[in-house]
Design a protein around this motif. Structure first.
Motif, PDB file in Angstrom:
ATOM      1  N   SER A   1       0.684  -1.211   0.124  1.00 38.66           N
ATOM      2  CA  SER A   1      -0.063   0.008  -0.077  1.00 38.66           C
ATOM      3  C   SER A   1       0.886   1.311   0.036  1.00 38.66           C
ATOM      4  CB  SER A   1      -0.996   0.205   1.268  1.00 38.66           C
ATOM      5  OG  SER A   1      -0.232   0.011   2.299  1.00 38.66           O
ATOM      6  N   GLN A   2       2.209   1.062   0.280  1.00 44.74           N
ATOM      7  CA  GLN A   2       2.977   1.998   0.072  1.00 44.74           C
ATOM      8  C   GLN A   2       2.627   3.271   1.402  1.00 44.74           C
ATOM      9  OE1 GLN A   2       4.601   3.765  -3.558  1.00 44.74           O
ATOM     10  NE2 GLN A   2       5.010   1.611  -4.417  1.00 44.74           N
ATOM     11  N   THR A   3       2.260   2.879   2.355  1.00 43.86           N
ATOM     12  CA  THR A   3       2.051   3.741   3.501  1.00 43.86           C
ATOM     13  C   THR A   3       2.819   3.126   4.805  1.00 43.86           C
ATOM     14  OG1 THR A   3       0.049   2.280   4.291  1.00 43.86           O
ATOM     15  CG2 THR A   3      -0.399   4.281   2.740  1.00 43.86           C
ATOM     16  N   TYR A   4       2.779   3.959   5.690  1.00 46.04           N
ATOM     17  CA  TYR A   4       3.419   3.693   7.215  1.00 46.04           C
ATOM     18  C   TYR A   4       2.517   3.679   8.262  1.00 46.04           C
ATOM     19  CZ  TYR A   4       7.679   4.807   4.110  1.00 46.04           C
ATOM     20  OH  TYR A   4       8.603   5.127   3.307  1.00 46.04           O
ATOM     21  N   ALA A  23      -2.303   5.836   8.605  1.00 48.17           N
ATOM     22  CA  ALA A  23      -1.091   5.387   7.679  1.00 48.17           C
ATOM     23  C   ALA A  23      -0.859   6.327   6.619  1.00 48.17           C
ATOM     24  CB  ALA A  23      -1.908   4.032   6.805  1.00 48.17           C
ATOM     25  N   PRO A  24       0.072   7.280   6.706  1.00 52.51           N
ATOM     26  CA  PRO A  24       0.277   8.120   5.939  1.00 52.51           C
ATOM     27  C   PRO A  24       1.184   7.687   4.830  1.00 52.51           C
ATOM     28  CG  PRO A  24       1.734   8.585   8.057  1.00 52.51           C
ATOM     29  CD  PRO A  24       0.637   7.468   8.065  1.00 52.51           C
ATOM     30  N   ARG A  25       1.169   8.412   3.678  1.00 52.06           N
ATOM     31  CA  ARG A  25       1.990   8.104   2.572  1.00 52.06           C
ATOM     32  C   ARG A  25       3.505   8.427   2.861  1.00 52.06           C
ATOM     33  NH1 ARG A  25       0.343  10.703  -2.528  1.00 52.06           N
ATOM     34  NH2 ARG A  25       1.976   9.513  -3.365  1.00 52.06           N
ATOM     35  N   LYS A  59       7.833   5.906   0.079  1.00 50.08           N
ATOM     36  CA  LYS A  59       8.196   5.019  -0.733  1.00 50.08           C
ATOM     37  C   LYS A  59       9.288   3.866  -0.359  1.00 50.08           C
ATOM     38  CE  LYS A  59       5.945   6.656  -4.892  1.00 50.08           C
ATOM     39  NZ  LYS A  59       6.038   6.969  -6.491  1.00 50.08           N
ATOM     40  N   SER A  92      -0.982  14.842   0.362  1.00 45.17           N
ATOM     41  CA  SER A  92      -1.205  14.063   1.646  1.00 45.17           C
ATOM     42  C   SER A  92      -1.845  12.753   1.545  1.00 45.17           C
ATOM     43  CB  SER A  92      -2.475  15.310   2.704  1.00 45.17           C
ATOM     44  OG  SER A  92      -3.489  15.209   1.738  1.00 45.17           O
TER      45      SER A  92
END
Length: 108
Positions: A1-4, A23-25, A59, A92
């Motif tokens: 999902s390329q989020t944290y 879960a920010p990018r 990423k 965002s």
């Protein structure tokens, strides 16, 4: 999902608006000068204008550099790579964590 996925006190940080885990990018760790206010609440003050170190996670990579902020609150904080190039944050959601210099963080 390329989020944290964000955790707080070792538990998932939940967004109460929709019940999902935050879960920010991108995640920005902005290191700042901080000091104790010597009060009963053990509160601190932080210097968020000037400049300091920054780590930007996006990423699956980490960019190290510097942040700069003019004293004018209407102007945004700007981020620069170690080579001096301005870093433009992705659209965002972005999580910006302001971290006192006397604290540390780890990442893998």
């Amino acid at each position: 999902s390329q989020t944290y996925l964000r955790y707080q006190a070792k538990k998932p940080h939940i967004d109460y608006a929709d019940g999902s885990q935050v879960a920010p990018r991108a995640v920005v760790i902005q290191t700042v000068k901080a000091w104790s206010n010597n009060d009963e609440a053990a509160s601190i003050s932080m210097e968020t204008s000037g400049e300091g170190q920054v780590h930007i996670f996006f990423k699956g990579r980490v960019l190290k550099g510097r942040w700069q902020k003019e004293a004018d609150v209407k102007l945004p904080t700007r981020f620069f790579s170690e080579e001096g190039f301005e870093i433009v944050l992705p659209a965002s959601p972005v999580w910006i964590e302001v971290l006192p210099k006397y604290n540390s963080f780890e990442y893998e």
